[in-house]
Design an enzyme around this catalytic site. Structure first.
Site: not given
Length: 306
Positions: A103, A130, A133, A218, A259, A287
């Site tokens: 990440r 991402h 996600q 987001d 998210c 997830r």
């Protein structure tokens, strides 16, 4: 597929296979309270340059569910690109672990890890994309609607970010329409996706949400953009996901997604995030299932269902 660095590295067949595998693993867990230990003896090195809740927990718990183990490596321990180059980190971890999840800030670090690693590399987040996600997002929509083909996602707010880019690519593979509703300066750049993924780019939030099946937003200010917070809030204030925008869809079954983490009552109001249309926390929980599918396939060579 050796690595998972972007949604664009997947064919439609592999994308569909990962979704089916995620469903199979979730069904197995619900039915039996366990998963087959397909990763028994396997390990995942998790390299973090940015803070995380969902990414760390989903990968660590996912490895445990599948019989393996995960090791958290903090920014101070690795110093990717500063203390050690991504290439050197990839070479070292490849001799000690069976996979690498990273990440990071710059997507180039993911590319460097994948280029020099002899084990699978998974992009847990980068400034460009991402993908984990987006995989969980489409999985969530399928859970709610039964099928994604022909549905419409309206992404509202800052469309020039990693979540929006990956969602554009994932929506294309799922045969969905996606509208990115953002002011000028906050729309995704066409050069960043394949022409087959072309979204509708619009600026009028009220008109463009009509008929949408999914409303997605987001944060307006992502990690590392804190100095721009005041300007971004002013530029995006008319793109808040609130009850007025929700009602404007005209769809009584529309679902709301985010998210996370959310800046409550900024890009999304409490009444919407906690309301009956919200699937935000189901989306977060998914997830885990999406990550388990990636881990089982990449580290355990579990075949993807047809």
């Amino acid at each position: 597929m050796k690595h998972f660095t972007d949604i664009s590295c997947l064919s439609q067949q592999k994308f569909r296979g990962l979704l089916r595998l995620a469903r199979n693993l979730q069904d197995e867990w619900v039915r039996e309270g366990r998963n087959e230990p397909v990763l028994d003896g396997r390990s995942l090195a998790m390299v973090f340059m940015k803070a995380s809740l969902r990414t760390r927990v989903s990968f660590e718990v996912g490895m445990r569910h599948l019989g393996g183990g995960a090791l958290y490596l903090s920014p101070a321990e690795v110093g990717l690109g500063e203390r050690e180059t991504a290439a050197d980190v990839a070479r070292v971890l490849s001799g000690m672990a069976d996979g690498i999840m990273a990440r990071v800030f710059e997507h180039a670090a993911i590319d460097d890890l994948a280029r020099h690693a002899s084990v699978p590399v998974i992009n847990g987040l980068s400034d460009r994309s991402h993908p984990c996600q987006a995989l969980a997002d489409i999985y969530t929509i399928e859970q709610m609607a039964g099928a994604c083909r022909g549905l419409t996602i309206a992404f509202v707010g800052d469309g020039d970010n990693n979540t929006a880019r990956s969602l554009i690519e994932a929506a294309s593979l799922a045969n969905m329409e996606i509208r990115v509703i953002a002011p000028k300066g906050y729309q995704p750049r066409p050069e960043e996706w394949d022409s087959a993924c072309e979204p509708d780019l619009v600026t009028d939030a009220l008109d463009a949400v009509e008929g949408a099946d999914v409303l997605y937003t987001d944060v307006w200010t992502s990690m590392g953009q804190e100095a721009e917070s005041e300007r971004r809030t002013a530029d995006l204030r008319d793109y808040q996901l609130n009850t007025g925008l929700l009602d404007r869809t005209g769809n009584p079954d529309v679902i709301v997604m985010h998210c996370l983490p959310a800046h409550r009552n900024e890009e999304i109001t409490d009444s919407v995030m906690d309301g009956r249309h919200s699937r935000v926390f189901q989306q977060a929980h998914n997830r885990l299932h999406a990550q388990k599918a990636l881990l089982a396939h990449l580290l355990g060579q579990v075949p993807l269902p047809d």
